[in-house]
Structure formats: C-alpha cells, structure tokens
Write a protein that holds these residues in place. Structure first.
Motif, PDB file in Angstrom:
ATOM      1  N   ALA A 237       0.827  -1.214   0.000  1.00 18.43           N
ATOM      2  CA  ALA A 237       0.000   0.000   0.000  1.00 18.43           C
ATOM      3  C   ALA A 237       0.857   1.258   0.000  1.00 18.43           C
ATOM      4  CB  ALA A 237      -0.926  -0.017   1.216  1.00 18.43           C
ATOM      5  N   ALA A 238       2.064   1.150   0.532  1.00 21.88           N
ATOM      6  CA  ALA A 238       2.933   2.323   0.609  1.00 21.88           C
ATOM      7  C   ALA A 238       3.389   2.780  -0.772  1.00 21.88           C
ATOM      8  CB  ALA A 238       4.156   2.011   1.476  1.00 21.88           C
ATOM      9  N   MET A 239       3.303   1.893  -1.776  1.00 22.28           N
ATOM     10  CA  MET A 239       3.711   2.293  -3.123  1.00 22.28           C
ATOM     11  C   MET A 239       2.796   3.394  -3.655  1.00 22.28           C
ATOM     12  SD  MET A 239       6.456   0.842  -3.994  1.00 22.28           S
ATOM     13  CE  MET A 239       6.434   1.276  -5.728  1.00 22.28           C
ATOM     14  N   GLU A 240       1.483   3.256  -3.391  1.00 18.48           N
ATOM     15  CA  GLU A 240       0.555   4.298  -3.837  1.00 18.48           C
ATOM     16  C   GLU A 240       0.835   5.605  -3.106  1.00 18.48           C
ATOM     17  OE1 GLU A 240      -3.483   3.133  -3.549  1.00 18.48           O
ATOM     18  OE2 GLU A 240      -3.252   1.316  -4.777  1.00 18.48           O
ATOM     19  N   LEU A 241       1.170   5.489  -1.815  1.00 22.69           N
ATOM     20  CA  LEU A 241       1.487   6.677  -1.028  1.00 22.69           C
ATOM     21  C   LEU A 241       2.735   7.364  -1.579  1.00 22.69           C
ATOM     22  CD1 LEU A 241       0.498   8.235   1.451  1.00 22.69           C
ATOM     23  CD2 LEU A 241       2.086   6.879   2.837  1.00 22.69           C
ATOM     24  N   PHE A 242       3.705   6.562  -2.004  1.00 20.47           N
ATOM     25  CA  PHE A 242       4.923   7.127  -2.590  1.00 20.47           C
ATOM     26  C   PHE A 242       4.595   7.897  -3.866  1.00 20.47           C
ATOM     27  CE2 PHE A 242       8.277   6.691  -5.778  1.00 20.47           C
ATOM     28  CZ  PHE A 242       9.328   7.323  -5.122  1.00 20.47           C
ATOM     29  N   GLU A 243       3.735   7.333  -4.693  1.00 18.51           N
ATOM     30  CA  GLU A 243       3.343   8.009  -5.932  1.00 18.51           C
ATOM     31  C   GLU A 243       2.611   9.319  -5.633  1.00 18.51           C
ATOM     32  OE1 GLU A 243       1.063   5.184  -8.098  1.00 18.51           O
ATOM     33  OE2 GLU A 243       2.772   3.898  -8.594  1.00 18.51           O
ATOM     34  N   ASP A 244       1.772   9.294  -4.578  1.00 20.67           N
ATOM     35  CA  ASP A 244       1.057  10.521  -4.205  1.00 20.67           C
ATOM     36  C   ASP A 244       2.034  11.606  -3.758  1.00 20.67           C
ATOM     37  OD1 ASP A 244      -1.343   9.345  -4.784  1.00 20.67           O
ATOM     38  OD2 ASP A 244      -1.796   8.785  -2.706  1.00 20.67           O
ATOM     39  N   PHE A 245       3.039  11.208  -2.943  1.00 18.70           N
ATOM     40  CA  PHE A 245       4.039  12.175  -2.486  1.00 18.70           C
ATOM     41  C   PHE A 245       4.833  12.743  -3.661  1.00 18.70           C
ATOM     42  CE2 PHE A 245       4.275  10.071   1.921  1.00 18.70           C
ATOM     43  CZ  PHE A 245       3.289  10.911   2.401  1.00 18.70           C
ATOM     44  N   HIS A 246       5.148  11.862  -4.613  1.00 23.95           N
ATOM     45  CA  HIS A 246       5.920  12.286  -5.778  1.00 23.95           C
ATOM     46  C   HIS A 246       5.135  13.303  -6.606  1.00 23.95           C
ATOM     47  CE1 HIS A 246       9.086  11.931  -8.767  1.00 23.95           C
ATOM     48  NE2 HIS A 246       8.166  11.789  -9.703  1.00 23.95           N
ATOM     49  N   THR A 247       3.820  13.116  -6.695  1.00 24.63           N
ATOM     50  CA  THR A 247       2.966  14.041  -7.448  1.00 24.63           C
ATOM     51  C   THR A 247       2.728  15.326  -6.663  1.00 24.63           C
ATOM     52  OG1 THR A 247       1.843  12.132  -8.432  1.00 24.63           O
ATOM     53  CG2 THR A 247       0.743  14.264  -8.637  1.00 24.63           C
ATOM     54  N   ARG A 297      -7.049  23.193  -3.938  1.00 24.19           N
ATOM     55  CA  ARG A 297      -6.093  23.445  -5.018  1.00 24.19           C
ATOM     56  C   ARG A 297      -5.167  22.232  -5.228  1.00 24.19           C
ATOM     57  NH1 ARG A 297      -1.722  28.458  -5.056  1.00 24.19           N
ATOM     58  NH2 ARG A 297      -0.572  27.798  -6.942  1.00 24.19           N
ATOM     59  N   LEU A 298      -4.709  21.677  -4.109  1.00 20.47           N
ATOM     60  CA  LEU A 298      -3.817  20.520  -4.195  1.00 20.47           C
ATOM     61  C   LEU A 298      -4.545  19.295  -4.761  1.00 20.47           C
ATOM     62  CD1 LEU A 298      -1.878  20.832  -0.817  1.00 20.47           C
ATOM     63  CD2 LEU A 298      -1.010  21.351  -3.102  1.00 20.47           C
ATOM     64  N   ARG A 299      -5.781  19.093  -4.296  1.00 25.19           N
ATOM     65  CA  ARG A 299      -6.556  17.961  -4.777  1.00 25.19           C
ATOM     66  C   ARG A 299      -6.805  18.049  -6.271  1.00 25.19           C
ATOM     67  NH1 ARG A 299     -10.467  18.819  -1.773  1.00 25.19           N
ATOM     68  NH2 ARG A 299      -9.719  17.621   0.016  1.00 25.19           N
ATOM     69  N   SER A 300      -7.147  19.246  -6.729  1.00 23.09           N
ATOM     70  CA  SER A 300      -7.403  19.440  -8.173  1.00 23.09           C
ATOM     71  C   SER A 300      -6.127  19.200  -8.975  1.00 23.09           C
ATOM     72  CB  SER A 300      -7.905  20.858  -8.396  1.00 23.09           C
ATOM     73  OG  SER A 300      -8.036  21.140  -9.781  1.00 23.09           O
ATOM     74  N   GLY A 301      -5.002  19.668  -8.445  1.00 22.46           N
ATOM     75  CA  GLY A 301      -3.732  19.463  -9.164  1.00 22.46           C
ATOM     76  C   GLY A 301      -3.344  18.000  -9.250  1.00 22.46           C
ATOM     77  N   MET A 302      -3.589  17.229  -8.183  1.00 15.81           N
ATOM     78  CA  MET A 302      -3.265  15.796  -8.195  1.00 15.81           C
ATOM     79  C   MET A 302      -4.170  15.024  -9.128  1.00 15.81           C
ATOM     80  SD  MET A 302      -2.247  14.987  -4.218  1.00 15.81           S
ATOM     81  CE  MET A 302      -1.727  13.338  -4.664  1.00 15.81           C
ATOM     82  N   LEU A 303      -5.439  15.374  -9.165  1.00 20.55           N
ATOM     83  CA  LEU A 303      -6.365  14.673 -10.075  1.00 20.55           C
ATOM     84  C   LEU A 303      -5.985  14.966 -11.533  1.00 20.55           C
ATOM     85  CD1 LEU A 303      -9.768  15.275  -8.244  1.00 20.55           C
ATOM     86  CD2 LEU A 303      -8.498  13.121  -8.476  1.00 20.55           C
ATOM     87  N   THR A 304      -5.567  16.193 -11.795  1.00 24.89           N
ATOM     88  CA  THR A 304      -5.151  16.543 -13.151  1.00 24.89           C
ATOM     89  C   THR A 304      -3.881  15.781 -13.538  1.00 24.89           C
ATOM     90  OG1 THR A 304      -6.085  18.759 -12.900  1.00 24.89           O
ATOM     91  CG2 THR A 304      -4.478  18.415 -14.678  1.00 24.89           C
ATOM     92  N   ALA A 305      -2.947  15.698 -12.571  1.00 24.36           N
ATOM     93  CA  ALA A 305      -1.686  14.983 -12.842  1.00 24.36           C
ATOM     94  C   ALA A 305      -1.931  13.502 -13.070  1.00 24.36           C
ATOM     95  CB  ALA A 305      -0.726  15.191 -11.675  1.00 24.36           C
TER      96      ALA A 305
END
Length: 305
Positions: A237-247, A297-305
């Motif tokens: 599960a931490a892999m998804e968290l890593f991707e979120d942090f990277h984005t 703002r952050l949520r919108s940017g992550m969904l766009t990414a």
C-alpha cells in the motif's frame, strides 16, 4: 586467472633457454636438476627436487630469468598439491551452483605461489606442510567472497558452517533435527545468535521468482503451475502513497510561503485551527477558509496529474 598457465609457460620457456647477466651470472640453470616436463614429475621426486629448487630460489635476485625459471618450475612441480587440496571442495562446488572446478584450481594455484614466495628453507619445514594451508585458505576465501548470493558478514558466513556441522552431529545423536536451544548449548552461543546465523544462511543461495512452486509432475491435473512472483508477497500500500508524495511535491512548491506554513502547522505539528489562528494572529474561521482553499487546489492538481 585463465591466463595464468600461459604466463607460467611463457616464463618457463624464457627461463629454460637463458640466464640473467646479473650478480648471479656465474650460477647456471644447468647446475639444477634438469626437468623436461615439471607437471609429470612423480610426487616423491618433486618433493626431493623442490628442496633443491627452493634453496636455490632464495639465493637468486627477484626478476632475473633464472629466478623466473626456478620459481615457475616449482609451481609446475607442485601443482599436484593444488589438485589434492581441491578434491576436498568438489561437493561444495557442486552445492554452490555454477562454481567451476577449474576456477578452484586456479585460485589454489595462487595459494601455492604465495607459499613458494614465503617459504624459508632455513626453518627445515616440509614445503607441503606450509603450502597446503595456503592453498586451502585461498580456496576457502574464494567460496566466502564469491559464492554467497547475498553478502553477509564473515562472522555469519563462518557461523553457517558451524551450524551445519552441529546440526548434522546432533541429528545423528538425537535421531531428529535439533532445536535452536540445543544448537545454542552445543555451540555455547545464545539463542539469538543461533537464530541470526540460521537466517543469514538463507543468503547462501537464491532462487528466481520465475521458478514455479510445483514441478509439472507434482502439479494437480488441470492446474497451471505459477511462478513464485505470482504467489509470493502481496501489494504494498505504501507504493501508492509514494506516488502521491511524488505528485504532491511540485504542487507544494507552487504554494505561497504562508499556505505551506499553515499546512506544516496543521499536518506536521498537528495543531488545531484555533492554535494556528493564535500563532498567525487571525481567526479560526480564516484558518479554516485558507486550509479549505489550499487543500482544494492541491486535490485538483493531483487529479489533473
């Protein structure tokens, strides 16, 4: 190592045909016993002739052609010691997987050369008494440094051997596999040290994740054999968290210093909105609006990414 025999042969040919015109020019190779094929000398004869060659080697200047001839002839005459020592490691080489006996012989030859270079005839010790420990030492070092699939400290590598010997001895004595406690008492170690050694022993060999858990013969009829990669482990599960942090990282860089400071206080220091407001000199309602705007703002940017 593969070129060692070529180098030895080249040096022997050079040494057999000429001598060095140096301080030992008066000492001719012809004064030594003539050796047509040093590798074919019988062990008993090699032992006697080696004494003469070793004494002569100590009197020669290193680097001269005569020195090279005498030294290389000693190597060729005593290579049977390498073969004798290497036979003890045949089963270990087969168990290590992929270890060629030719490599072991070449490593053992290095030990033989070291013994020749360090032998002192004045001590009146049989040359084989010195040479065999050097040869076996080099071979053991080779196994220690190259055959482990995972690098572990030398202490644990040696402990693996002691554990294997103790397990075999206790299994014969008890008629069953020994427990950790019994191994610890036998080796005068703690339970933790034995467990550490047993875990480290797993690093000696490794298997491919592409291998199947069952062979085709063992697999039940109609069931496809699966590689270990499909049956070992579970999603991290931490892999998804890593991707979120990277984005998230570049999006945080785009925020103002005040917005980042508020996020640090709220999620890093875990302060309440009232505590943040008191720190910044604004109301809790203002803090709530600022956080909502920033998070949106952050949520919108992550969904766009």
């Amino acid at each position: 190592m593969s070129g060692m025999e070529t180098l030895v042969s080249r040096d022997l040919e050079a040494g057999a045909t000429s001598t060095d015109a140096g301080p030992f020019a008066g000492e001719s190779i012809a004064e030594l016993p003539q050796v047509d094929n040093a590798r074919e000398v019988a062990p008993a004869d090699a032992r006697e002739m080696s004494r003469v060659f070793l004494v002569r080697l100590r009197s020669l200047e290193e680097g001269t052609r005569e020195y090279q001839y005498v030294r290389n002839t000693l190597i060729e005459m005593n290579v049977s010691l390498v073969h004798f020592a290497a036979r003890r490691f045949r089963s270990r080489a087969a168990g290590a997987g992929g270890v060629d006996m030719e490599d072991i012989l070449q490593v053992g030859t290095i030990g033989l050369i070291k013994a020749i270079d360090r032998y002192d005839p004045a001590r009146e010790v049989e040359f084989s008494t010195l040479a065999l420990p050097y040869i076996t030492g080099e071979i053991k070092r080779y196994f220690r440094d190259t055959t482990w699939a995972v690098h572990v400290p030398r202490r644990l590598q040696e402990l693996r051997t002691e554990l294997a010997q103790s397990q075999e001895a206790l299994n014969n004595l008890l008629g069953r596999a020994p427990t950790v406690r019994e191994l610890a008492e036998h080796l005068d170690l703690s339970d933790e040290e034995v467990i550490e050694g047993l875990v480290a022993a797993n690093g000696y060999t490794s298997g491919s994740l592409d291998t199947t858990g069952d062979s085709d013969e063992q697999a039940p009829a109609g069931r496809r054999t699966r590689p270990l990669a499909e049956s070992v482990g579970e999603p991290d599960a931490a892999m998804e968290l890593f991707e979120d942090f990277h984005t998230l990282a570049p999006l945080l860089e785009e925020l103002s210093e005040r917005d980042r400071h508020i996020l640090r206080m709220r999620f890093g220091q875990e302060l309440t909105q009232a505590e943040i407001g008191a720190e910044l000199g604004i109301s809790q309602m203002q803090v709530s609006r600022l956080l909502s705007r920033t998070l949106a703002r952050l949520r919108s940017g992550m969904l766009t990414a």
